[in-house]
Design a protein around this motif. Structure first.
Motif, PDB file in Angstrom:
ATOM      1  N   ALA A 202      40.602  28.606  59.221  1.00 14.07           N
ATOM      2  CA  ALA A 202      39.971  29.729  58.524  1.00 14.07           C
ATOM      3  C   ALA A 202      40.996  30.792  58.140  1.00 14.07           C
ATOM      4  O   ALA A 202      40.965  31.334  57.021  1.00 14.07           O
ATOM      5  CB  ALA A 202      38.882  30.332  59.411  1.00 14.07           C
ATOM      6  N   LEU A 215      31.445  24.076  54.053  1.00 12.53           N
ATOM      7  CA  LEU A 215      31.836  23.511  55.342  1.00 12.53           C
ATOM      8  C   LEU A 215      31.047  22.226  55.565  1.00 12.53           C
ATOM      9  O   LEU A 215      29.811  22.245  55.671  1.00 12.53           O
ATOM     10  CB  LEU A 215      31.553  24.526  56.455  1.00 12.53           C
ATOM     11  CG  LEU A 215      31.847  24.108  57.896  1.00 12.53           C
ATOM     12  CD1 LEU A 215      33.292  23.655  58.070  1.00 12.53           C
ATOM     13  CD2 LEU A 215      31.540  25.266  58.848  1.00 12.53           C
ATOM     14  N   HIS A 217      30.433  18.995  58.002  1.00 17.02           N
ATOM     15  CA  HIS A 217      30.686  18.666  59.406  1.00 17.02           C
ATOM     16  C   HIS A 217      30.003  17.378  59.836  1.00 17.02           C
ATOM     17  O   HIS A 217      28.985  16.957  59.278  1.00 17.02           O
ATOM     18  CB  HIS A 217      30.231  19.820  60.301  1.00 17.02           C
ATOM     19  CG  HIS A 217      28.752  20.117  60.216  1.00 17.02           C
ATOM     20  ND1 HIS A 217      27.806  19.397  60.921  1.00 17.02           N
ATOM     21  CD2 HIS A 217      28.069  21.068  59.514  1.00 17.02           C
ATOM     22  CE1 HIS A 217      26.603  19.877  60.651  1.00 17.02           C
ATOM     23  NE2 HIS A 217      26.740  20.890  59.805  1.00 17.02           N
ATOM     24  N   VAL A 229      33.189  24.115  63.880  1.00 22.12           N
ATOM     25  CA  VAL A 229      32.235  24.729  62.955  1.00 22.12           C
ATOM     26  C   VAL A 229      31.991  26.185  63.324  1.00 22.12           C
ATOM     27  O   VAL A 229      32.036  27.083  62.467  1.00 22.12           O
ATOM     28  CB  VAL A 229      30.913  23.934  62.953  1.00 22.12           C
ATOM     29  CG1 VAL A 229      29.804  24.717  62.243  1.00 22.12           C
ATOM     30  CG2 VAL A 229      31.107  22.579  62.277  1.00 22.12           C
ATOM     31  N   VAL A 232      35.069  28.386  62.431  1.00 30.85           N
ATOM     32  CA  VAL A 232      35.242  28.638  60.998  1.00 30.85           C
ATOM     33  C   VAL A 232      34.203  29.658  60.512  1.00 30.85           C
ATOM     34  O   VAL A 232      34.536  30.633  59.821  1.00 30.85           O
ATOM     35  CB  VAL A 232      35.137  27.323  60.198  1.00 30.85           C
ATOM     36  CG1 VAL A 232      35.059  27.609  58.692  1.00 30.85           C
ATOM     37  CG2 VAL A 232      36.324  26.410  60.502  1.00 30.85           C
ATOM     38  N   VAL A 248      26.820  24.990  54.310  1.00 34.32           N
ATOM     39  CA  VAL A 248      27.150  24.310  55.572  1.00 34.32           C
ATOM     40  C   VAL A 248      26.327  23.032  55.617  1.00 34.32           C
ATOM     41  O   VAL A 248      25.102  23.061  55.745  1.00 34.32           O
ATOM     42  CB  VAL A 248      26.841  25.197  56.788  1.00 34.32           C
ATOM     43  CG1 VAL A 248      27.194  24.466  58.089  1.00 34.32           C
ATOM     44  CG2 VAL A 248      27.612  26.507  56.700  1.00 34.32           C
ATOM     45  N   ILE A 278      36.046  22.694  53.590  1.00 31.28           N
ATOM     46  CA  ILE A 278      36.585  22.568  54.951  1.00 31.28           C
ATOM     47  C   ILE A 278      35.779  21.484  55.642  1.00 31.28           C
ATOM     48  O   ILE A 278      34.553  21.605  55.795  1.00 31.28           O
ATOM     49  CB  ILE A 278      36.493  23.896  55.726  1.00 31.28           C
ATOM     50  CG1 ILE A 278      37.331  24.971  55.022  1.00 31.28           C
ATOM     51  CG2 ILE A 278      36.963  23.708  57.168  1.00 31.28           C
ATOM     52  CD1 ILE A 278      37.250  26.348  55.691  1.00 31.28           C
ATOM     53  N   CYS A 279      36.449  20.411  56.026  1.00 32.01           N
ATOM     54  CA  CYS A 279      35.794  19.251  56.630  1.00 32.01           C
ATOM     55  C   CYS A 279      36.245  19.120  58.079  1.00 32.01           C
ATOM     56  O   CYS A 279      37.429  19.314  58.383  1.00 32.01           O
ATOM     57  CB  CYS A 279      36.150  17.971  55.861  1.00 32.01           C
ATOM     58  SG  CYS A 279      35.803  18.065  54.085  1.00 32.01           S
ATOM     59  N   THR A 280      35.332  18.768  58.973  1.00 34.78           N
ATOM     60  CA  THR A 280      35.670  18.718  60.394  1.00 34.78           C
ATOM     61  C   THR A 280      36.422  17.453  60.793  1.00 34.78           C
ATOM     62  O   THR A 280      36.742  17.271  61.960  1.00 34.78           O
ATOM     63  CB  THR A 280      34.407  18.859  61.269  1.00 34.78           C
ATOM     64  OG1 THR A 280      33.500  17.797  60.967  1.00 34.78           O
ATOM     65  CG2 THR A 280      33.746  20.211  61.038  1.00 34.78           C
TER      66      THR A 280
END
Length: 360
Positions: A202, A215, A217, A229, A232, A248, A278-280
């Protein structure tokens, strides 16, 4: 020839055949049956006790020549000491069970490979099972490993299950890797600080001017995913740029590649504006990037992942990712298994760092 002499000749022949069979069995037991410690002792011309001492590394009373003969006999007969009796006597098995959540994920395979090498160096034997993140299958393996009196059970991504609740706190050590025990956060653990890793991603994104990321996840049942998660979302909120719930996403896809692809599709269909992904996990990022490449309407965006798959430099120069030192996980796992010190630290939190790459 009289019948008496004929009978004597038959017995002599039978005696000779029996003796030849016994000699062949004694000389080559591996051809017909597994060699025993008695076979080794006979071949080396020593007592069974001497063979046992040599094999257990306490042959200080034996000459170098005797030790050499015993080792030669072991090699010739391909003798393998039975660990079952030793395990019962010492109440300690050489078998370590490793239950992986998904071996199709390269990170799981990397951890398993690292663990196998480290365990082998400690004289331990690894049995690898794929639970497919299925509680019932995980429980099936747990029952079997308990029956086999495994020295320890290592979870590469555990899920909550009835059998896990039963074995927790029992005589068999449980070690949790990457994800913490879903029922006991203060478990024996090997992994990174996932919350800090999420904050690092982040912070980097915010420094790059990103204000409205999407995001994507994996299931939040994973403690690692949940920590990333929450970190971020919390970091962007603290900076004054809260991520709206519509951005999300965690589609109900079992495979991470499909999950990323489906999430990118949902983002495009929903039309919500976003300036980064943003990928987990890296596989989720791969799936999302594949959809973006195939869609004529998707724009090129910065993409972040976690794991830093070893192939990223070759196939994903567009992906900035948190490097997790999976190659060092095995040694930490082996240390937890072999360290019997009272009060020893049972948490191994390993370092991570963000690898920055160019945009797609």
């Amino acid at each position: 020839m009289t019948s008496r002499y004929k009978s004597a000749s038959v017995f002599v022949a039978l005696d000779r055949m029996t003796a030849m069979t016994m000699r062949r069995t004694a000389l080559k037991p591996a051809d017909a049956q597994q060699a025993s410690i008695a076979n080794v002792a006979e071949r080396a011309g020593v007592s069974i006790a001497t063979v046992s001492r040599v094999l257990n590394g306490i042959a200080n009373k034996a000459s170098a020549e005797t030790v050499a003969r015993v080792r030669q006999a072991v090699a010739e007969l391909d003798y393998r000491p039975s660990s079952a009796g030793k395990s019962l006597r010492q109440r300690q098995s050489r078998l370590v069970a490793v239950l992986a959540a998904n071996l199709a994920n390269p990170t799981m395979a990397a951890i398993a490979a690292s663990t196998e090498v480290a365990l082998r160096e400690q004289g331990l034997v690894m049995v690898l099972c794929d639970t497919h993140d299925d509680p019932m299958l995980q429980d099936e393996y747990l029952r079997e490993m308990r029956a086999q009196q495994a020295r320890a059970i290592v979870f590469l991504g555990a899920v909550a299950s009835p059998m896990l609740d039963l074995v927790r706190g029992g005589p068999t050590p449980l070690i949790f890797v990457n994800r913490r025990d879903p029922g006991e956060p203060n478990c024996d653990f090997v992994g990174i600080d996932n919350a800090q890793a999420g904050r690092d991603v982040a912070a980097h994104a915010l420094a790059q001017g990103i204000r409205r990321p999407a995001l994507i996840h994996a299931p939040l049942a994973s403690s690692a995913t949940r920590a990333r998660v929450e970190a971020v979302i919390g970091s962007f909120a603290a900076a004054g740029f809260p991520i709206p719930p519509s951005l999300v996403l965690g589609p109900a896809e079992k495979e991470h590649l499909a999950l990323g692809y489906a999430a990118a599709n949902l983002l495009e269909r929903g039309g919500a504006e976003h300036d980064a992904l943003i990928c987990t996990g890296d596989l989720i990022a791969f799936g999302a990037h594949r959809f973006i490449e195939e869609s004529p309407h998707s724009a090129s965006l910065p993409i972040y992942g976690f794991d830093d798959n070893p192939l990223n430099d070759w196939v994903a120069p567009w992906l900035s990712s948190v490097l997790i030192p999976y190659g060092t996980f095995g040694r930490a796992v082996a240390e937890l298994i072999t360290d019997d010190r009272e009060g020893a630290d049972r948490q191994r939190v390993l370092p991570h760092r963000l690898i920055e790459r160019r945009r797609s």
